[in-house]
Design a protein around this motif. Structure first.
Motif, PDB file in Angstrom:
ATOM      1  N   VAL A   7       0.894  -1.151   0.000  1.00  0.00           N
ATOM      2  CA  VAL A   7       0.000   0.000   0.000  1.00  0.00           C
ATOM      3  C   VAL A   7       0.933   1.201   0.000  1.00  0.00           C
ATOM      4  N   TYR A   8       0.634   2.187  -0.828  1.00  0.00           N
ATOM      5  CA  TYR A   8       1.570   3.303  -0.956  1.00  0.00           C
ATOM      6  C   TYR A   8       0.833   4.630  -1.095  1.00  0.00           C
ATOM      7  N   LEU A   9       1.555   5.678  -0.748  1.00  0.00           N
ATOM      8  CA  LEU A   9       1.078   7.051  -0.912  1.00  0.00           C
ATOM      9  C   LEU A   9       2.040   7.790  -1.828  1.00  0.00           C
ATOM     10  N   LEU A  10       1.479   8.427  -2.837  1.00  0.00           N
ATOM     11  CA  LEU A  10       2.233   9.314  -3.713  1.00  0.00           C
ATOM     12  C   LEU A  10       1.777  10.741  -3.449  1.00  0.00           C
ATOM     13  N   ALA A  11       2.662  11.687  -3.714  1.00  0.00           N
ATOM     14  CA  ALA A  11       2.320  13.105  -3.560  1.00  0.00           C
ATOM     15  C   ALA A  11       2.876  13.882  -4.744  1.00  0.00           C
ATOM     16  N   SER A  12       2.213  14.962  -5.086  1.00  0.00           N
ATOM     17  CA  SER A  12       2.700  15.830  -6.159  1.00  0.00           C
ATOM     18  C   SER A  12       3.872  16.685  -5.676  1.00  0.00           C
ATOM     19  N   LYS A  13       3.868  16.998  -4.391  1.00  0.00           N
ATOM     20  CA  LYS A  13       4.917  17.778  -3.728  1.00  0.00           C
ATOM     21  C   LYS A  13       4.641  17.651  -2.228  1.00  0.00           C
ATOM     22  N   PRO A  14       5.527  18.143  -1.361  1.00  0.00           N
ATOM     23  CA  PRO A  14       5.224  18.076   0.066  1.00  0.00           C
ATOM     24  C   PRO A  14       3.876  18.742   0.377  1.00  0.00           C
ATOM     25  N   ARG A  15       3.021  17.991   1.035  1.00  0.00           N
ATOM     26  CA  ARG A  15       1.682  18.439   1.414  1.00  0.00           C
ATOM     27  C   ARG A  15       0.814  18.778   0.202  1.00  0.00           C
ATOM     28  N   GLY A  16       1.176  18.227  -0.964  1.00  0.00           N
ATOM     29  CA  GLY A  16       0.425  18.474  -2.191  1.00  0.00           C
ATOM     30  C   GLY A  16      -0.709  17.472  -2.368  1.00  0.00           C
ATOM     31  N   THR A  17      -1.091  17.256  -3.606  1.00  0.00           N
ATOM     32  CA  THR A  17      -2.146  16.304  -3.938  1.00  0.00           C
ATOM     33  C   THR A  17      -1.656  14.900  -3.625  1.00  0.00           C
ATOM     34  N   LEU A  18      -2.514  14.099  -2.983  1.00  0.00           N
ATOM     35  CA  LEU A  18      -2.142  12.753  -2.546  1.00  0.00           C
ATOM     36  C   LEU A  18      -2.900  11.687  -3.321  1.00  0.00           C
ATOM     37  N   GLY A  40      -5.146   8.976 -16.072  1.00  0.00           N
ATOM     38  CA  GLY A  40      -5.949   9.013 -14.867  1.00  0.00           C
ATOM     39  C   GLY A  40      -5.497  10.098 -13.916  1.00  0.00           C
ATOM     40  N   PHE A  41      -5.887   9.944 -12.673  1.00  0.00           N
ATOM     41  CA  PHE A  41      -5.682  10.945 -11.636  1.00  0.00           C
ATOM     42  C   PHE A  41      -4.215  11.327 -11.471  1.00  0.00           C
ATOM     43  N   THR A  42      -3.323  10.324 -11.343  1.00  0.00           N
ATOM     44  CA  THR A  42      -1.921  10.648 -11.064  1.00  0.00           C
ATOM     45  C   THR A  42      -1.243  11.335 -12.247  1.00  0.00           C
ATOM     46  N   SER A  43      -1.569  10.928 -13.459  1.00  0.00           N
ATOM     47  CA  SER A  43      -0.941  11.599 -14.607  1.00  0.00           C
ATOM     48  C   SER A  43      -1.527  13.000 -14.802  1.00  0.00           C
ATOM     49  N   ARG A  44      -2.818  13.146 -14.546  1.00  0.00           N
ATOM     50  CA  ARG A  44      -3.466  14.457 -14.705  1.00  0.00           C
ATOM     51  C   ARG A  44      -2.896  15.490 -13.734  1.00  0.00           C
ATOM     52  N   TYR A  45      -2.596  15.060 -12.495  1.00  0.00           N
ATOM     53  CA  TYR A  45      -2.125  15.988 -11.467  1.00  0.00           C
ATOM     54  C   TYR A  45      -0.634  15.852 -11.172  1.00  0.00           C
ATOM     55  N   HIS A  46       0.092  15.127 -12.020  1.00  0.00           N
ATOM     56  CA  HIS A  46       1.549  14.973 -11.891  1.00  0.00           C
ATOM     57  C   HIS A  46       1.945  14.487 -10.495  1.00  0.00           C
ATOM     58  N   ILE A  47       1.319  13.425 -10.064  1.00  0.00           N
ATOM     59  CA  ILE A  47       1.583  12.839  -8.741  1.00  0.00           C
ATOM     60  C   ILE A  47       2.563  11.698  -8.944  1.00  0.00           C
ATOM     61  N   GLN A  48       3.822  11.934  -8.554  1.00  0.00           N
ATOM     62  CA  GLN A  48       4.877  10.968  -8.865  1.00  0.00           C
ATOM     63  C   GLN A  48       5.806  10.658  -7.701  1.00  0.00           C
ATOM     64  N   ARG A  49       5.712  11.385  -6.619  1.00  0.00           N
ATOM     65  CA  ARG A  49       6.655  11.250  -5.507  1.00  0.00           C
ATOM     66  C   ARG A  49       6.158  10.190  -4.524  1.00  0.00           C
ATOM     67  N   LEU A  50       6.905   9.089  -4.375  1.00  0.00           N
ATOM     68  CA  LEU A  50       6.574   8.051  -3.402  1.00  0.00           C
ATOM     69  C   LEU A  50       6.992   8.542  -2.025  1.00  0.00           C
ATOM     70  N   VAL A  51       6.017   8.760  -1.138  1.00  0.00           N
ATOM     71  CA  VAL A  51       6.337   9.341   0.169  1.00  0.00           C
ATOM     72  C   VAL A  51       6.082   8.397   1.337  1.00  0.00           C
ATOM     73  N   TRP A  52       5.375   7.293   1.097  1.00  0.00           N
ATOM     74  CA  TRP A  52       5.101   6.320   2.170  1.00  0.00           C
ATOM     75  C   TRP A  52       4.660   5.010   1.538  1.00  0.00           C
ATOM     76  N   PHE A  53       5.029   3.906   2.176  1.00  0.00           N
ATOM     77  CA  PHE A  53       4.511   2.604   1.759  1.00  0.00           C
ATOM     78  C   PHE A  53       4.579   1.627   2.925  1.00  0.00           C
ATOM     79  N   LYS A  54       3.772   0.597   2.835  1.00  0.00           N
ATOM     80  CA  LYS A  54       3.753  -0.461   3.839  1.00  0.00           C
ATOM     81  C   LYS A  54       3.625  -1.790   3.120  1.00  0.00           C
ATOM     82  N   ILE A  55       4.371  -2.781   3.593  1.00  0.00           N
ATOM     83  CA  ILE A  55       4.360  -4.116   3.003  1.00  0.00           C
ATOM     84  C   ILE A  55       3.351  -4.983   3.758  1.00  0.00           C
TER      85      ILE A  55
END
Length: 98
Positions: A7-18, A40-55
């Protein structure tokens, strides 16, 4: 070989779109987000930064966790990232090289 699910969280920038996602291949999936190969959502809003994940050990556990995170308030997600990654570093290089 033991299968792992992420499970992972991507962000567009710090505190940006998640964005919250789930996958069985985190490196491949984050790379796809970066390339924008799927519209889709991530390409439309340029969400590319992996900021958290859990295995997780099972797909069911990962999917349940993803659904819970998606229901969270935005501030709770920000708090989760800042607890584990206060600088909002992009973790992609760590997982791709490690």
């Amino acid at each position: 070989m033991e299968r792992r699910y992420f499970v992972y969280l991507l962000a567009s920038k710090p505190r940006g779109t998640l964005y919250v996602g789930v996958t069985n291949d985190l490196t491949r999936r984050v790379f796809e987000h970066r390339l924008g190969t799927r519209p889709g959502f991530t390409s439309r809003y340029h969400i590319q930064r992996l900021v958290w994940f859990k295995i997780h050990e099972t797909a069911m556990a990962a999917i349940q966790r993803e659904k819970r995170l998606k229901a969270w308030l935005r501030q709770w997600k920000i708090d989760l990232v800042e607890k584990h990654n206060p600088e909002w570093r992009d973790l992609f290089d760590e997982i791709a090289l490690g």
